[in-house]
Write an enzyme that holds these catalytic residues in place. Sequence first.
Site, mmCIF file in Angstrom:
data_model
loop_
_atom_site.group_PDB
_atom_site.id
_atom_site.type_symbol
_atom_site.label_atom_id
_atom_site.label_comp_id
_atom_site.label_asym_id
_atom_site.label_seq_id
_atom_site.Cartn_x
_atom_site.Cartn_y
_atom_site.Cartn_z
ATOM 1 N N VAL A 136 0.848 -1.299 0.016
ATOM 2 C CA VAL A 136 -0.102 0.005 -0.127
ATOM 3 C C VAL A 136 0.660 1.173 0.012
ATOM 4 O O VAL A 136 1.874 1.276 0.676
ATOM 5 C CB VAL A 136 -0.986 0.124 1.189
ATOM 6 C CG1 VAL A 136 -0.387 0.097 2.448
ATOM 7 C CG2 VAL A 136 -1.904 1.009 1.095
ATOM 8 N N CYS A 137 0.470 2.160 -0.689
ATOM 9 C CA CYS A 137 1.007 3.657 -0.583
ATOM 10 C C CYS A 137 2.461 3.493 -1.349
ATOM 11 O O CYS A 137 2.610 3.525 -2.412
ATOM 12 C CB CYS A 137 0.861 4.151 0.584
ATOM 13 S SG CYS A 137 1.290 5.868 0.873
#
Length: 177
Positions: free
Chosen positions: A102-103
């Site tokens: 994620v991210c």
Amino acid sequence: MAKIAIPLANDFEDSEFTVPCERLRAAGHEIVVVGTEAGATVRGKRGKASARIERSSRQLDPREFDALVIPGGYSPDHLRLDNDLVSFVRRLVQSGKLVAAVCHAPQLLIEADVVRGRTMTSWPSVRKDLENAGARWVDREVVEDGNMITSRKPEDLAAFSDAVLRRLEAPAAAASR
């Protein structure tokens, strides 16, 4: 239930560790926090979370784990300098096991050279890095491509965690038929 490695270094994005970790533990999965130095305590960049590194990158064998969940923040950038951890990530991806990022976490996947030909998402500033490494970047809450799940930001964590849990439950459901 699954045994899941979560790699961390200082300055991880607090919620990108705590939300998936809590959801996975609540579902009965075993979480192992991994990093450069076993026994070290690492802290989130917002000061809201900390974690103790349970296993050093030198001790990791992908055969021991069912999945890898990589939080974002500055942690992936720190971890990409750890050759043992990068090798672990590469071998786990190549084994076909579930990998979720994620991210900023795809930075670690770029370093492991496992994104070429994949469709992925990330925080917008990682877009060009992914494209330069051969991935196709799309702006979506969650992207699933083979054994990889990627997501953009903390606001996407509910959908990200749902996707990880669904994929982890799929093999168990198939085995019980």
